[in-house]
Design a protein around this motif. Structure first.
Motif, PDB file in Angstrom:
ATOM      1  N   ALA A 162       0.832  -1.204   0.000  1.00 53.41           N
ATOM      2  CA  ALA A 162       0.000   0.000   0.000  1.00 53.41           C
ATOM      3  C   ALA A 162       0.868   1.256   0.000  1.00 53.41           C
ATOM      4  N   VAL A 163       0.357   2.284  -0.674  1.00 49.78           N
ATOM      5  CA  VAL A 163       1.015   3.597  -0.701  1.00 49.78           C
ATOM      6  C   VAL A 163       0.040   4.577  -0.055  1.00 49.78           C
ATOM      7  N   PRO A 164       0.267   4.919   1.203  1.00 45.76           N
ATOM      8  CA  PRO A 164      -0.662   5.832   1.881  1.00 45.76           C
ATOM      9  C   PRO A 164      -0.543   7.258   1.355  1.00 45.76           C
ATOM     10  N   GLY A 165      -1.685   7.957   1.359  1.00 45.77           N
ATOM     11  CA  GLY A 165      -1.675   9.378   1.033  1.00 45.77           C
ATOM     12  C   GLY A 165      -1.683   9.730  -0.434  1.00 45.77           C
ATOM     13  N   VAL A 166      -1.834   8.736  -1.322  1.00 50.18           N
ATOM     14  CA  VAL A 166      -1.903   9.011  -2.756  1.00 50.18           C
ATOM     15  C   VAL A 166      -3.249   8.507  -3.258  1.00 50.18           C
ATOM     16  N   GLY A 167      -4.089   9.415  -3.727  1.00 55.51           N
ATOM     17  CA  GLY A 167      -5.418   9.046  -4.207  1.00 55.51           C
ATOM     18  C   GLY A 167      -6.272   8.460  -3.095  1.00 55.51           C
ATOM     19  N   GLU A 168      -7.340   7.773  -3.483  1.00 53.06           N
ATOM     20  CA  GLU A 168      -8.202   7.103  -2.511  1.00 53.06           C
ATOM     21  C   GLU A 168      -7.589   5.778  -2.077  1.00 53.06           C
ATOM     22  N   GLN A 169      -6.791   5.208  -2.968  1.00 55.69           N
ATOM     23  CA  GLN A 169      -6.089   3.978  -2.666  1.00 55.69           C
ATOM     24  C   GLN A 169      -4.969   3.837  -3.688  1.00 55.69           C
ATOM     25  N   ALA A 170      -3.812   3.353  -3.256  1.00 57.54           N
ATOM     26  CA  ALA A 170      -2.690   3.171  -4.169  1.00 57.54           C
ATOM     27  C   ALA A 170      -1.827   2.009  -3.699  1.00 57.54           C
ATOM     28  N   PHE A 171      -1.205   1.339  -4.666  1.00 58.80           N
ATOM     29  CA  PHE A 171      -0.323   0.217  -4.379  1.00 58.80           C
ATOM     30  C   PHE A 171       0.896   0.312  -5.274  1.00 58.80           C
ATOM     31  N   THR A 172       1.985  -0.300  -4.823  1.00 67.42           N
ATOM     32  CA  THR A 172       3.213  -0.282  -5.607  1.00 67.42           C
ATOM     33  C   THR A 172       3.870  -1.656  -5.575  1.00 67.42           C
ATOM     34  N   GLY A 173       4.772  -1.854  -6.520  1.00 67.64           N
ATOM     35  CA  GLY A 173       5.542  -3.086  -6.572  1.00 67.64           C
ATOM     36  C   GLY A 173       6.720  -2.896  -7.509  1.00 67.64           C
ATOM     37  N   VAL A 174       7.709  -3.782  -7.371  1.00 71.37           N
ATOM     38  CA  VAL A 174       8.902  -3.728  -8.203  1.00 71.37           C
ATOM     39  C   VAL A 174       9.095  -5.090  -8.852  1.00 71.37           C
ATOM     40  N   LEU A 175       9.379  -5.075 -10.137  1.00 73.36           N
ATOM     41  CA  LEU A 175       9.727  -6.284 -10.865  1.00 73.36           C
ATOM     42  C   LEU A 175      10.972  -5.968 -11.679  1.00 73.36           C
ATOM     43  N   GLY A 176      12.077  -6.552 -11.281  1.00 69.44           N
ATOM     44  CA  GLY A 176      13.339  -6.257 -11.962  1.00 69.44           C
ATOM     45  C   GLY A 176      13.697  -4.794 -11.759  1.00 69.44           C
ATOM     46  N   ASN A 177      13.835  -4.068 -12.869  1.00 73.43           N
ATOM     47  CA  ASN A 177      14.180  -2.643 -12.764  1.00 73.43           C
ATOM     48  C   ASN A 177      12.968  -1.745 -13.035  1.00 73.43           C
ATOM     49  N   GLU A 178      11.751  -2.307 -12.926  1.00 69.33           N
ATOM     50  CA  GLU A 178      10.521  -1.533 -13.134  1.00 69.33           C
ATOM     51  C   GLU A 178       9.769  -1.348 -11.825  1.00 69.33           C
ATOM     52  N   ILE A 179       9.414  -0.103 -11.560  1.00 64.43           N
ATOM     53  CA  ILE A 179       8.620   0.240 -10.386  1.00 64.43           C
ATOM     54  C   ILE A 179       7.239   0.633 -10.898  1.00 64.43           C
ATOM     55  N   GLN A 180       6.217   0.030 -10.343  1.00 61.76           N
ATOM     56  CA  GLN A 180       4.852   0.348 -10.750  1.00 61.76           C
ATOM     57  C   GLN A 180       4.112   0.938  -9.564  1.00 61.76           C
ATOM     58  N   VAL A 181       3.384   2.020  -9.813  1.00 58.74           N
ATOM     59  CA  VAL A 181       2.489   2.602  -8.813  1.00 58.74           C
ATOM     60  C   VAL A 181       1.123   2.708  -9.477  1.00 58.74           C
ATOM     61  N   LEU A 182       0.129   2.098  -8.854  1.00 60.63           N
ATOM     62  CA  LEU A 182      -1.234   2.118  -9.364  1.00 60.63           C
ATOM     63  C   LEU A 182      -2.074   2.923  -8.381  1.00 60.63           C
ATOM     64  N   VAL A 183      -2.769   3.948  -8.889  1.00 54.90           N
ATOM     65  CA  VAL A 183      -3.518   4.876  -8.044  1.00 54.90           C
ATOM     66  C   VAL A 183      -4.979   4.908  -8.481  1.00 54.90           C
ATOM     67  N   ARG A 184      -5.864   4.879  -7.507  1.00 60.40           N
ATOM     68  CA  ARG A 184      -7.300   5.032  -7.777  1.00 60.40           C
ATOM     69  C   ARG A 184      -7.750   6.363  -7.200  1.00 60.40           C
ATOM     70  N   SER A 185      -8.490   7.102  -7.999  1.00 58.49           N
ATOM     71  CA  SER A 185      -9.125   8.321  -7.535  1.00 58.49           C
ATOM     72  C   SER A 185     -10.448   8.443  -8.277  1.00 58.49           C
ATOM     73  N   GLY A 186     -11.530   8.170  -7.575  1.00 57.57           N
ATOM     74  CA  GLY A 186     -12.853   8.249  -8.195  1.00 57.57           C
ATOM     75  C   GLY A 186     -12.959   7.355  -9.408  1.00 57.57           C
ATOM     76  N   ASN A 187     -13.299   7.953 -10.538  1.00 56.93           N
ATOM     77  CA  ASN A 187     -13.497   7.206 -11.778  1.00 56.93           C
ATOM     78  C   ASN A 187     -12.218   7.108 -12.606  1.00 56.93           C
TER      79      ASN A 187
END
Length: 158
Positions: free
Chosen positions: A95-120
């Motif tokens: 979980a990534v607190p404080g970004v949007g209504e809900q957000a999550f992150t992860g790393v695969l190799g040299n890629e960092i992904q952040v997925l953020v939800r805000s409303g629609n």
């Protein structure tokens, strides 16, 4: 392997425009610190006005990163946005607190992904670190949530 847990969807507190989407200019200090600030370049766009829209933006080269990509999906239906969020966020567990209504992150190799939800809207930010640069990967991982939050700030209320 454990089965993925069912993820609840937070209440939507925003409603964003689904038309006229544009790549943001990122000015956040965290983005500047890793060389990712400036305007994004539109690389893909779908205009499904009745259902919503999707744009993909690219920042490259980008300082310590090889690239930063934003895929922004907006939906005219909150129910459709909720289902898309549950599906797309299922694999990310940090979980990534404080970004949007809900957000999550992860790393695969040299890629960092952040997925953020805000409303629609769902923002999928992918930061690709240069190969064989563990310090760069570490600094980009620390900066990625703030970069995603800055991109979220570019949405226009409906």
């Amino acid at each position: 392997m454990k089965p993925l847990p069912f993820r609840s969807v937070p209440a939507a507190t925003h409603r964003w425009r689904t038309d006229g989407l544009a790549c943001p200019t990122v000015t956040a200090d965290a983005a500047r610190a890793v060389g990712v600030a400036g305007p994004g370049r539109l690389t893909e766009s779908t205009d499904l006005s009745a259902a919503g829209n999707t744009i993909t933006c690219l920042w490259a080269p980008a300082g310590r990163a090889e690239s930063v990509t934003l895929s922004l999906d907006t939906s005219t239906s909150q129910a459709a946005a909720d289902i898309a969020w549950q599906t797309r966020s299922a694999l990310l567990r940090e979980a990534v607190p404080g970004v949007g209504e809900q957000a999550f992150t992860g790393v695969l190799g040299n890629e960092i992904q952040v997925l953020v939800r805000s409303g629609n809207a769902t923002l999928n930010v992918t930061v690709v670190a240069k190969p064989d640069d563990p310090e760069g990967l570490s600094s980009l991982r620390a900066a990625a949530p703030a970069i995603a939050g800055a991109m979220l700030g570019s949405l226009i209320p409906a």
